[in-house]
Design an enzyme around this catalytic site. Sequence first.
Site, mmCIF file in Angstrom:
data_model
loop_
_atom_site.group_PDB
_atom_site.id
_atom_site.type_symbol
_atom_site.label_atom_id
_atom_site.label_comp_id
_atom_site.label_asym_id
_atom_site.label_seq_id
_atom_site.Cartn_x
_atom_site.Cartn_y
_atom_site.Cartn_z
ATOM 1 N N GLU A 164 0.280 -1.413 -0.102
ATOM 2 C CA GLU A 164 0.214 -0.505 0.017
ATOM 3 C C GLU A 164 0.573 1.380 0.084
ATOM 4 O O GLU A 164 0.738 1.901 0.757
ATOM 5 C CB GLU A 164 -1.392 0.001 0.953
ATOM 6 C CG GLU A 164 -1.886 -1.180 1.104
ATOM 7 C CD GLU A 164 -3.363 -1.360 2.470
ATOM 8 O OE1 GLU A 164 -2.585 -0.080 3.219
ATOM 9 O OE2 GLU A 164 -3.558 -1.884 1.879
ATOM 10 N N GLU B 280 -4.602 -8.331 1.248
ATOM 11 C CA GLU B 280 -5.295 -8.098 2.966
ATOM 12 C C GLU B 280 -6.323 -8.594 2.097
ATOM 13 O O GLU B 280 -7.173 -8.012 1.362
ATOM 14 C CB GLU B 280 -4.829 -7.316 3.053
ATOM 15 C CG GLU B 280 -3.817 -6.979 3.596
ATOM 16 C CD GLU B 280 -3.523 -5.642 4.215
ATOM 17 O OE1 GLU B 280 -4.428 -4.767 5.262
ATOM 18 O OE2 GLU B 280 -2.267 -5.379 4.084
HETATM 19 C C1 GAL Z 1 -4.290 -2.078 5.368
HETATM 20 C C2 GAL Z 1 -2.626 -2.523 6.225
HETATM 21 C C3 GAL Z 1 -2.038 -2.933 7.323
HETATM 22 C C4 GAL Z 1 -2.890 -2.926 8.128
HETATM 23 C C5 GAL Z 1 -4.201 -3.270 8.165
HETATM 24 C C6 GAL Z 1 -5.395 -3.137 8.966
HETATM 25 O O1 GAL Z 1 -4.943 -1.125 4.737
HETATM 26 O O2 GAL Z 1 -1.266 -3.402 4.804
HETATM 27 O O3 GAL Z 1 -0.762 -3.219 7.247
HETATM 28 O O4 GAL Z 1 -2.397 -1.461 8.661
HETATM 29 O O5 GAL Z 1 -4.801 -1.948 7.235
HETATM 30 O O6 GAL Z 1 -6.025 -2.705 8.830
#
Ligand code: GAL
Length: 932
Positions: A531, A624
């Site tokens: 990100e 993710e």
């Molecule tokens: C994402 C990020 C992760 C963590 C997650 C939390 O955007 O890549 O590192 O922060 O959110 O929900």
Amino acid sequence: MCLRICGFNQRNLRESYARLILNHSQMRLNVLPYVFLALFIQTVAFDTLSQVNSSRQRISINEGWKFYRYTDEPDKLIYDIRPEVTDRNDNIVADSKPTESVAVNSSESVLKKWILPTANDFIKDPSKKHIRPEGDPGKDFPFVQKDFNDQTWEAVMLPHDWAIKGPFYKEANAIVGGGMGRLPVQGVAWYRKKIEVTRADKGKNIYLDIDGAMSYTMVWLNGHLLGGWPYGYNSFRLDLTPFLKEGKDNQLAIRLDNPTNAARWYPGGGIYRNVWLTKVSPVHVGQWGTFITSNNVTPAKAMLDLSVEIENSSAADQSAQVRTEVFLLDKNNKRTTIKAAVFGLQKATVPKGEKLRIASSATINKPLLWGPQPQQQPNLYVAVSRIYVGDKLMDEYETVFGIRSLQFDPQKGLLVNGQPIRMQGVNQHHDLGALGAAFNTRAAERQLEILREMGCNAIRLSHNPPAPELLDLTDKMGFLVIDEIFDSWERKKTPLDFHLIFPDWSEPDTRSFIRRDRNHPSVIAWSYGNEVGEQYTADTGALVSKRLYDIVKEEDSTRPATASMNYAKPDMPFPAVMDIMSLNYQGEGIRDAPAYQHLRGIRTSPLYPAFQQKFPDKLIYSSETASTLSTRGTYVFPVFDGFSAPVGDSTGGNPKAEEVSAYELYTAAFGASPDKVFASQDKHPYVAGEFVWSGFDYLGEPTPYYSARSSYSGIVDLAGFKKDRFYLYQARWLPDLKMAHILPHWNWPDRIGQVTPVHVFTSGDEAELFLDNISLGRKKKAAYEYRLRWDNVVYKPGTLRVVTYKDGKPWASDTVATTGASAQLRLQADRKLIKSDGKDLSFITLEVMDNKGAFVASSTSRISFEIEGPGEIVATDNGDPADLESFASHEKNAFSGMVLVIIRAKTGAKGVVKIKASSPGLKPTELAVRIQ
Ligand code: GAL
């Protein structure tokens, strides 16, 4: 005496022989054949080499360190000036847009120029390598002196995390807020240790190998600044040889400097991984010097390609030979006598002071392949490379590897050895809960065991390289790994994060990361960013990405390179750079369900189809998903009647208790419930799988309550206790496992007569729920439904029982009953027999029970632990993100009925350790753990 006799002394010798010969020739022969001269020098050097004891040694030097952390103004031996932090607010939404770096101008003297040359082996362009300036900074500083009295310093053993014992910062504007875990990670600290070299080390090269230290490491030996490595997650090596003296009095002094506001999670502080002395002869395999790949893998045979880097630090060119044999490893990673392949003998002359790569190939017949469990077996081999100069063995080096083929198919997803394997993955941060960042193999293995029980087969190492031993575990246990290095590039997410050193260190960090990890069969892809802000800067950002991508491919062309995208869209330049598409949350859509409409921030519809259309040749998966939030065993009413909602004061949140309801429907602002993710994945079957955010809770980033200490996103809590969500994933990932799970618990004295929804997670497809044997109805999962819910149940004390079915046949059942009051305690160890190697741990779970022995899931009893015998309590935890009692305390409030106590045996001890648990008014209990 200088140890590098093959360096300094040999050069002197060579010069005097040359002078002698020339004098001789002038007197008698007038002409001297240069060939003879060269041969003569070669023989001299070879004689010296032959006296060196050539066995490679890798010696743990984790013991016997002294440690000091400044409580006041630290010394000024700084790496570089950092920008001033003006805004300490650390609770910004994780998917906020990263911002530009801030320029700093200062005249203060910094040590950076002396540290940068440590990177040279990992910089490709010779003109960009760093030249060490004159001078020896810090040489007069007291802490680097041999005779400095460090008796008042704390004695510590590595791996060491100076911050984990706390205390937690509780105040509102703490120097370390919730984002970094409220623990005292910040500041400057020193480690000192004497190291011994003996006569047997004469002529050897001696290296210091640090697997990871947080952060901005600088190392002095006998008052001389050797170099260092700023990024706290990478492993690095320093050459001690020129500055070592024979004897016991070699003084290592290591300075670490850990900034605040440098991470979005808990970084830990200290030399938090293993540290080694590596002793080799001057002709040896270089650091991470081998690379083995397998090609044309079939059940009948596979081709192995090997390259070995030989380092010649002697004072003469050396003609070296390399012979490599391959052996099968057994289940305990021990070398068997089964010789599986032999690489042809390779010869090369390695110029003095240089490194040279030698390549060779071999065929292996009927290879036992490495593959993920449970579908395949994680078979491993070891390649034993021997380097000879003449007849003399100079080095023997082992490379553990696996043979497997990987295909990244845009339609079928990931194929391992030709078999489609769905990625059922989770993201894991590096901390080990109450043990902090200090790496412990057993603690990591336990995490993997718990994840495996859920059906997880893949781990994304968010967002930094792990301890090397973690990859040994994933190799051995058969997990797929996305190995990741950066959370930020040039643009920043926190004021003092990696962007500060990106210009100098992005290349060396990327190269060293890959060289270290590229023989691990479990690693299936490289992620060089998460990100990052460069997603937002069109061509400029894509260029930064391309530079890193090229570095990755230069170091390893066999695996795909990627960076995770939560913002970049298919028509932007950013994704075009990558081999595979790693989507964060965009696949299932960000803030796109009705309950998210009021939120600001990134908003997308489900983007799998758009990515597939634009990149029909590239595999797509979600790196993710979810960011579903919950606190184990806590439930908030009323319950949201849809499938996914952001946590809010009226949707799942309990701001007073800092708890999020475990109905597992509530998410981060950009997240989605597991149900929503599953539906999206099932509607787009070409998607290769997902990595849930996150497998375990981790220290820091306690969204949505930044006054807490640890995250809410884990499927498993910080203590390793399963949240209800565990069973939702288990039901999906292990569809053949007969299981059913009811939530919530059924102790609601204040809710008699009130609607208290009951949800069931099951691998079955249909279920009937009973309250005190009265049916509340039989329900069937509709298409794209993953839970069964009875949302109108009116609470009365009693017994809930669910009977589930699959394809119309009885499948599994579960029961939850109202219990009596807390009355007694129960202890259960994950292992009742542990080693006394100073590392092994037993994880013991305490549960509060009623007088009939039923688990009281609502108990908050105060528990005290005592230990008897040759062991110690290392830490306690209850998994409550909002509990700010120190992990070092031997007391803890039960949280949702449970507490974890972690014990270790005293090094070298034998016998039995007894752990006792008590609580006012409850019947105490004890448990024995045997020590081997
Ligand atoms: C994402 C990020 C992760 C963590 C997650 C939390 O955007 O890549 O590192 O922060 O959110 O929900």
